[in-house]
Write a protein that holds these residues in place. Structure first.
Motif, mmCIF file in Angstrom:
data_model
loop_
_atom_site.group_PDB
_atom_site.id
_atom_site.type_symbol
_atom_site.label_atom_id
_atom_site.label_comp_id
_atom_site.label_asym_id
_atom_site.label_seq_id
_atom_site.Cartn_x
_atom_site.Cartn_y
_atom_site.Cartn_z
ATOM 1 N N LEU A 1 6.942 -3.311 -12.737
ATOM 2 C CA LEU A 1 7.649 -2.029 -12.810
ATOM 3 C C LEU A 1 6.699 -0.936 -13.271
ATOM 4 O O LEU A 1 5.862 -1.147 -14.150
ATOM 5 N N ASP A 2 6.849 0.267 -12.681
ATOM 6 C CA ASP A 2 6.144 1.453 -13.169
ATOM 7 C C ASP A 2 7.249 2.371 -13.686
ATOM 8 O O ASP A 2 7.911 3.035 -12.902
ATOM 9 N N GLY A 3 7.482 2.377 -15.016
ATOM 10 C CA GLY A 3 8.677 3.028 -15.544
ATOM 11 C C GLY A 3 9.873 2.241 -15.050
ATOM 12 O O GLY A 3 9.951 1.031 -15.249
ATOM 13 N N GLU A 4 10.769 2.930 -14.326
ATOM 14 C CA GLU A 4 11.935 2.204 -13.820
ATOM 15 C C GLU A 4 11.804 1.847 -12.345
ATOM 16 O O GLU A 4 12.707 1.268 -11.767
ATOM 17 N N ALA A 5 10.659 2.195 -11.723
ATOM 18 C CA ALA A 5 10.515 1.977 -10.274
ATOM 19 C C ALA A 5 9.562 0.827 -9.971
ATOM 20 O O ALA A 5 8.612 0.590 -10.705
ATOM 21 N N ARG A 6 9.847 0.135 -8.884
ATOM 22 C CA ARG A 6 8.882 -0.816 -8.333
ATOM 23 C C ARG A 6 8.175 -0.124 -7.175
ATOM 24 O O ARG A 6 8.829 0.409 -6.276
ATOM 25 N N MET A 7 6.829 -0.085 -7.239
ATOM 26 C CA MET A 7 6.063 0.745 -6.310
ATOM 27 C C MET A 7 5.447 -0.073 -5.174
ATOM 28 O O MET A 7 5.046 -1.220 -5.368
ATOM 29 N N PHE A 8 5.379 0.565 -4.010
ATOM 30 C CA PHE A 8 4.817 -0.060 -2.804
ATOM 31 C C PHE A 8 3.970 0.981 -2.077
ATOM 32 O O PHE A 8 4.019 2.174 -2.392
ATOM 33 N N ARG A 9 3.233 0.502 -1.057
ATOM 34 C CA ARG A 9 2.446 1.432 -0.253
ATOM 35 C C ARG A 9 2.583 1.049 1.215
ATOM 36 O O ARG A 9 2.532 -0.135 1.574
ATOM 37 N N LEU A 10 2.760 2.063 2.047
ATOM 38 C CA LEU A 10 2.789 1.820 3.490
ATOM 39 C C LEU A 10 1.356 1.682 4.000
ATOM 40 O O LEU A 10 0.428 2.238 3.390
ATOM 41 N N PRO A 11 1.152 0.996 5.119
ATOM 42 C CA PRO A 11 -0.208 0.811 5.621
ATOM 43 C C PRO A 11 -0.925 2.144 5.792
ATOM 44 O O PRO A 11 -0.397 3.064 6.429
ATOM 45 N N GLY A 12 -2.093 2.278 5.172
ATOM 46 C CA GLY A 12 -2.929 3.471 5.321
ATOM 47 C C GLY A 12 -2.412 4.712 4.596
ATOM 48 O O GLY A 12 -2.982 5.797 4.759
ATOM 49 N N ALA A 13 -1.370 4.569 3.766
ATOM 50 C CA ALA A 13 -0.768 5.765 3.146
ATOM 51 C C ALA A 13 -1.597 6.270 1.970
ATOM 52 O O ALA A 13 -2.182 5.489 1.225
ATOM 53 N N LEU A 14 -1.600 7.612 1.801
ATOM 54 C CA LEU A 14 -2.255 8.222 0.633
ATOM 55 C C LEU A 14 -1.384 8.100 -0.612
ATOM 56 O O LEU A 14 -1.870 8.004 -1.728
ATOM 57 N N GLY A 15 -0.089 8.173 -0.398
ATOM 58 C CA GLY A 15 0.844 8.124 -1.523
ATOM 59 C C GLY A 15 1.575 6.793 -1.588
ATOM 60 O O GLY A 15 1.251 5.859 -0.855
ATOM 61 N N SER A 16 2.569 6.719 -2.468
ATOM 62 C CA SER A 16 3.287 5.457 -2.623
ATOM 63 C C SER A 16 4.796 5.667 -2.559
ATOM 64 O O SER A 16 5.290 6.780 -2.717
ATOM 65 N N VAL A 17 5.486 4.555 -2.347
ATOM 66 C CA VAL A 17 6.945 4.574 -2.209
ATOM 67 C C VAL A 17 7.512 3.678 -3.294
ATOM 68 O O VAL A 17 7.018 2.560 -3.480
ATOM 69 N N GLY A 18 8.513 4.186 -4.024
ATOM 70 C CA GLY A 18 9.083 3.384 -5.102
ATOM 71 C C GLY A 18 10.583 3.214 -4.934
ATOM 72 O O GLY A 18 11.232 3.999 -4.227
ATOM 73 N N PHE A 19 11.107 2.191 -5.599
ATOM 74 C CA PHE A 19 12.545 1.942 -5.531
ATOM 75 C C PHE A 19 13.069 1.762 -6.944
ATOM 76 O O PHE A 19 12.509 0.985 -7.726
ATOM 77 N N ILE A 20 14.118 2.504 -7.248
ATOM 78 C CA ILE A 20 14.762 2.397 -8.560
ATOM 79 C C ILE A 20 16.104 1.732 -8.315
ATOM 80 O O ILE A 20 16.959 2.275 -7.611
ATOM 81 N N SER A 21 16.257 0.533 -8.873
ATOM 82 C CA SER A 21 17.391 -0.322 -8.482
ATOM 83 C C SER A 21 18.263 -0.691 -9.672
ATOM 84 O O SER A 21 18.419 -1.880 -9.986
#
Ligand code: SAM
Ligand code: SF4
Length: 349
Positions: A250-270
């Protein structure tokens, strides 16, 4: 460093082996609580369907903590070891004198980080003064990139204002930019793909949030929930595999992921499908002066009444420390128990 537990009237406090005062407040489960989310107002310039009813009635002004009452509470929190703050609302940018409030928080001796969650509408004007006042970064809510859907979700918002707010925040250096979307069925579940794609060529964090149930809005919220696993399936079907970041932690309350080749990241707060209570390090101060110990539980400590009755700094510290000790382990959504005394805009998220 070794700690032993020592009993004080009405509370247990850890004492370092060398006898020095603890730096952080602890709860009874051993969690260090040092992060305060401050709701500066219950008012908002939007009426998002998943957050509040269209005919929302706000609290009378005399129930809201004044700046000076707020700073009195914050000095006590600082003395208890709080070092991280998030300003929220309602919509925090509608609170008058916001930059002055930020600079006062930045001046507290222990302050390490000040962030703000906002709908972004007023950041076009406010991003720069807020950065100058000491704000470190912003989380901006943007549930869709489609202007008509944005209007439907927020009941009258203009997407262009949010986009301008994001740009102004980036220019002002309120970075890394974090964007939030609450995903609700029938409104924006298809939009997760375009929102996640924003991270391909921008170094942003996009965080998708499962809608949580509160009081009078709970029926709508429970009927329209989209789970994290569905959001992930939708994104991966179009954009490719989401690779976990931080080893899946967990990063804070989110679980972080990255799309192929992405500069940024995608997180999910569940909070609904995968609660993260074990790592909770926060409490909340509502605009009307209640210390709320868990977002999803009704228990609160009234600070406004003692404040207005002349409580001293030490009185406040003792009350707050005892309340933090009693912070509940977590929420009971899985057992069907939902918070009933406030809706999200009256807590701040
Ligand atoms: N007005 C600001 C904003 O919208 O960002 C700050 C306050 S808002 C209550 C804080 C966050 O909570 C926003 O990201 C919002 O989308 C989210 N939120 C509101 N109602 C929610 C709910 N029922 N469940 C989950 N998140 C919710
Ligand atoms: Fe206002 Fe934020 Fe609630 Fe939307 S989510 S109604 S912007 S407080």
């Amino acid at each position: 460093m070794m700690t032993t537990m020592a009993k004080e009237p009405g509370l247990l406090t850890p004492v370092q082996a060398n006898g020095s005062k603890p730096h952080r407040a602890l709860d009874a489960f051993g969690r260090q609580i040092h992060y305060l989310r401050i709701s500066l107002t219950d008012k908002c310039n939007l009426r998002c369907v998943y957050c509040m009813p269209e005919q929302m009635v706000f609290r009378p002004g005399n129930e809201i903590l004044t700046d000076s009452e707020l700073f009195t509470v914050l000095r006590a929190m600082d003395a208890l070891g709080f070092d991280k703050y998030r300003l929220t609302g309602g919509e925090p940018t509608v609170r008058p004198g916001l930059p002055d409030i930020v600079s006062e928080i930045a001046r507290l001796p222990r302050t390490r980080e000040i962030a703000m969650t906002t709908n972004g509408l007023r950041l076009g004007k406010l991003a720069e003064p807020l950065k100058k006042a000491g704000l470190n970064r912003v989380n901006i809510s943007i549930d869709t990139l489609d202007a008509a859907k944005y209007k439907r979700i927020t009941r009258w918002g203009n997407l262009k204002d949010v986009l301008r707010g994001i740009e102004a925040s980036e220019q002002a250096g309120l970075t890394p930019i974090k964007l939030n979307a609450v995903v609700i069925r029938g409104y924006n579940e298809d939009d997760v793909v375009d929102l996640a794609r924003l991270t391909l060529d921008k170094p942003w964090q996009f965080r998708f949030i499962e809608v949580m149930p509160f009081a009078d809005v709970a029926e709508f919220q429970q009927d329209h929930i989209v789970t994290t696993s569905e959001m992930m399936r939708r994104i991966e079907a179009v954009c490719g595999v989401l690779s976990p970041e931080n080893g899946g932690a967990l990063d804070g309350e989110a679980r972080m992921f990255r799309l192929p080749g992405a500069l940024g990241s995608v997180g999910f707060i569940s909070p609904v499908s995968a609660p993260f209570c074990a790592s909770c390090n926060r409490v909340r101060l509502t605009a009307d002066g209640m210390l709320r110990l868990c977002l999803l539980k009704d228990g609160e400590l009234d600070l406004r009444t003692p404040l207005r009755a002349g409580a001293s700094h030490e009185d406040l510290m003792t009350m707050i420390r005892a309340a933090i000790w009693r912070k509940p382990w977590g929420h009971d959504l899985a057992d069907g128990i939902i918070p009933m005394n406030r809706i999200m805009s009256e807590i701040g998220g």
